[in-house]
Design a protein around this motif. Structure first.
Motif, PDB file in Angstrom:
ATOM      1  N   ASN A 143      39.750  42.389  29.314  1.00 20.01           N
ATOM      2  CA  ASN A 143      40.393  42.165  30.614  1.00 20.01           C
ATOM      3  C   ASN A 143      40.248  40.730  31.111  1.00 20.01           C
ATOM      4  O   ASN A 143      40.747  40.394  32.188  1.00 20.01           O
ATOM      5  CB  ASN A 143      39.804  43.128  31.647  1.00 20.01           C
ATOM      6  CG  ASN A 143      40.239  44.557  31.419  1.00 20.01           C
ATOM      7  OD1 ASN A 143      41.404  44.831  31.167  1.00 20.01           O
ATOM      8  ND2 ASN A 143      39.291  45.493  31.478  1.00 20.01           N
TER       9      ASN A 143
ATOM     10  N   CYS B 251      41.784  44.070  39.678  1.00 20.03           N
ATOM     11  CA  CYS B 251      40.356  43.765  39.517  1.00 20.03           C
ATOM     12  C   CYS B 251      39.520  45.038  39.601  1.00 20.03           C
ATOM     13  O   CYS B 251      38.623  45.248  38.793  1.00 20.03           O
ATOM     14  CB  CYS B 251      39.888  42.763  40.575  1.00 20.03           C
ATOM     15  SG  CYS B 251      40.746  41.186  40.544  1.00 20.03           S
TER      16      CYS B 251
ATOM     17  N   ILE C  92      39.745  48.010  38.575  1.00 23.24           N
ATOM     18  CA  ILE C  92      40.565  48.803  37.660  1.00 23.24           C
ATOM     19  C   ILE C  92      40.228  50.293  37.795  1.00 23.24           C
ATOM     20  O   ILE C  92      39.085  50.667  38.010  1.00 23.24           O
ATOM     21  CB  ILE C  92      40.429  48.331  36.203  1.00 23.24           C
ATOM     22  CG1 ILE C  92      38.985  48.391  35.720  1.00 23.24           C
ATOM     23  CG2 ILE C  92      40.973  46.922  36.057  1.00 23.24           C
ATOM     24  CD1 ILE C  92      38.818  47.981  34.273  1.00 23.24           C
TER      25      ILE C  92
ATOM     26  N   ILE D 109      38.723  53.255  32.778  1.00 15.27           N
ATOM     27  CA  ILE D 109      38.166  52.587  31.606  1.00 15.27           C
ATOM     28  C   ILE D 109      37.405  53.632  30.808  1.00 15.27           C
ATOM     29  O   ILE D 109      36.847  54.574  31.379  1.00 15.27           O
ATOM     30  CB  ILE D 109      37.263  51.392  32.008  1.00 15.27           C
ATOM     31  CG1 ILE D 109      36.942  50.537  30.787  1.00 15.27           C
ATOM     32  CG2 ILE D 109      36.011  51.862  32.721  1.00 15.27           C
ATOM     33  CD1 ILE D 109      36.365  49.171  31.139  1.00 15.27           C
TER      34      ILE D 109
ATOM     35  N   ASP E  69      36.191  45.791  37.074  1.00 17.21           N
ATOM     36  CA  ASP E  69      36.355  45.303  35.708  1.00 17.21           C
ATOM     37  C   ASP E  69      35.088  44.630  35.207  1.00 17.21           C
ATOM     38  O   ASP E  69      35.034  44.150  34.078  1.00 17.21           O
ATOM     39  CB  ASP E  69      37.551  44.351  35.600  1.00 17.21           C
ATOM     40  CG  ASP E  69      37.456  43.167  36.552  1.00 17.21           C
ATOM     41  OD1 ASP E  69      36.391  42.960  37.172  1.00 17.21           O
ATOM     42  OD2 ASP E  69      38.450  42.436  36.688  1.00 17.21           O
TER      43      ASP E  69
END
Length: 466
Positions: free
Chosen positions: A234, A358, A360, A363, A376
């Protein structure tokens, strides 16, 4: 054995005590994330005790280790010498005598105590610019910054018997008015920090002061299970996609591996593992030494601090006890909100205004578990208004790690107060947080301010549920 070392990112030889590795082999042999089951790690139960609970399916030996870690996390440490040899070594300079003093019920700290004074959860970190000397450059390489020569790396508000505390922090606020495009007005608080009752004389004239709140321990074990490769994927240091966002990883020195590693923890991602972060907090906040930080938190000029009685053991926290504390943190239950219709509507707005670039929203861990920490784990330039004037390893003065948003819904349950947000607790609610965003986050802030009031309210309610 090699598999266990790889999983923990451990270099056991660097710890110098093989007994530490042997004692934990049985505990970690099954692996923290052996079962890819969301229910094992998460609960929808929004209550004040959730972050005190272990993840499910710990066997008897693992549960014993969890309880051992909890005891060293919650039971007060005492000054040496003491009959309580397992927990002596507090200080000589310190802020609190337990971890939970700063992390109530393992949640985020509070800004003010019941008397209206700044709480122990707010710590003051100090640093000065390097003068280019070998000593200063070595400090920068190993610590990420150069401590203030008289007071050290962090202000201690307490001292053991016969050792004066260093200073007391004081926070005052100036109200700043903000006007939205639709005419709505809000007031944000601009902090003014001072240190009073300075017991060791003047500070270096070039000192940078940064006031920082103790963060929540929510989901730290899950963050540790995210691969470095997925975090680095990222990065966009040079903003090649021209979206105004250029996150970068902080690369830090690890006292565990004696190498440069990817930082994940602290406000500027200056610690690579939970174990290292635990050792750092024990040293800075409670004055406890370990095999990772073997020096007392006294500077050369603090004579009474250096002459204070020492515990009988070489280190205040043995490797086994420090490992148990990290194991406890790593295996705490995490909160996941129910994905109701209104939650999904808020998430759509969150993504619409680019907050999710930012913070996110999804994940995958190395174990294959999909998680939504809303970070992130990268550094971003947040603008001059949030700069603390302090660099840590690769993080410059304006840069901060994207703060994880998950678990903040528990804070009001834990403390009975709405959480004070941002690194220093200046923001009283999520709207104030957004209005403080600058730098790379300016676009998201402006997009939020341009929303219709109804959509702004939906977004704030969404954030309050995380």
């Amino acid at each position: 054995m090699l598999l266990i070392q790889k999983r923990l990112n451990f270099n056991f030889n660097s710890l110098g005590k093989i007994i530490f590795a042997k004692s934990l082999v049985a505990i970690f042999a099954t692996g923290l994330f052996a079962v890819n089951s969301e229910g094992k790690y998460f609960s929808n139960d929004n209550n004040k005790s959730l972050l005190l609970k272990p993840i499910k399916k710990l066997n008897d030996e693992e549960y014993d280790q969890f309880i051992l870690g909890r005891s060293f996390f919650t039971i007060p440490w005492v000054e040496a010498p003491s009959a309580t040899t397992a927990r002596d070594g507090l200080g000589p300079l310190f802020n609190a005598n337990t971890c939970v003093s700063c992390h109530p019920r393992n949640g985020r700290g509070i800004l003010f105590n019941s008397k209206g004074n700044t709480a122990r959860s707010l710590v003051v970190r100090l640093s000065i610019p390097s003068n280019g000397s070998l000593l200063h450059e070595t400090k920068k390489e190993k610590m990420g910054f150069v401590p203030e020569p008289t007071y050290g790396a962090q202000i201690s508000i307490n001292g053991v018997h016969g050792v004066p505390f260093e200073a007391k922090p004081k926070v005052e606020f100036e109200e700043v008015s903000v006007v939205f495009p639709d005419g709505e007005k809000d007031t944000i608080l601009k902090p003014k920090y001072t240190l009073i009752e300075n017991n060791y004389g003047e500070f270096d004239k070039n000192t940078s002061y940064t006031f920082r709140m103790a963060p929540s321990l929510h989901g730290l074990g899950l963050l540790e299970d995210i691969s470095n490769e997925d975090i680095l994927a990222n990065q966009d240091i040079n903003d090649k996609n021209n979206d105004g966002i250029s996150g970068k990883a902080n690369m830090v020195y690890s006292p565990l591996t004696k190498r440069i590693e990817l930082g994940k923890y602290t406000w500027k991602a200056s610690s690579a593992t939970i174990l290292e972060q635990s050792a750092g907090a024990a040293h800075n906040d409670m004055g406890l030494t370990s095999s990772l930080i073997q020096v007392e938190n006294c500077t050369d000029s603090q004579k009474l601090c250096n002459e204070a009685p020492k515990p009988r053991d070489k280190n205040d926290i043995t490797d086994l006890r420090l490992g148990a504390m990290a194991y406890y943190i790593r295996n705490l239950k995490a909160y996941k909100p129910k994905e109701t219709k209104s939650f999904k509507e808020g998430l759509e707005i969150f993504e619409e205004v680019s907050c999710s670039k930012c913070h996110i929203t999804n994940i995958k861990t190395k174990s294959g578990l999909n998680i939504a920490p809303y970070t992130d784990l990268l550094l971003h330039d947040m603008g001059n208004d949030l700069s603390d004037g302090r660099s840590e390893f690769k993080a410059n003065k304006n840069e901060w790690r994207t703060a994880p948003l998950w678990g903040l819904a528990l804070h009001e349950k834990i403390t009975g107060k709405k959480p004070r947000l941002l690194h220093d607790g200046r923001a009283r609610d999520f709207q104030e947080v957004i209005l403080w965003h600058g730098g790379e986050a300016s676009g998201a802030k402006n997009a939020y301010m341009s929303l219709a009031k109804e959509k702004r309210e939906k977004l704030i309610k969404f954030l309050e549920r995380l």
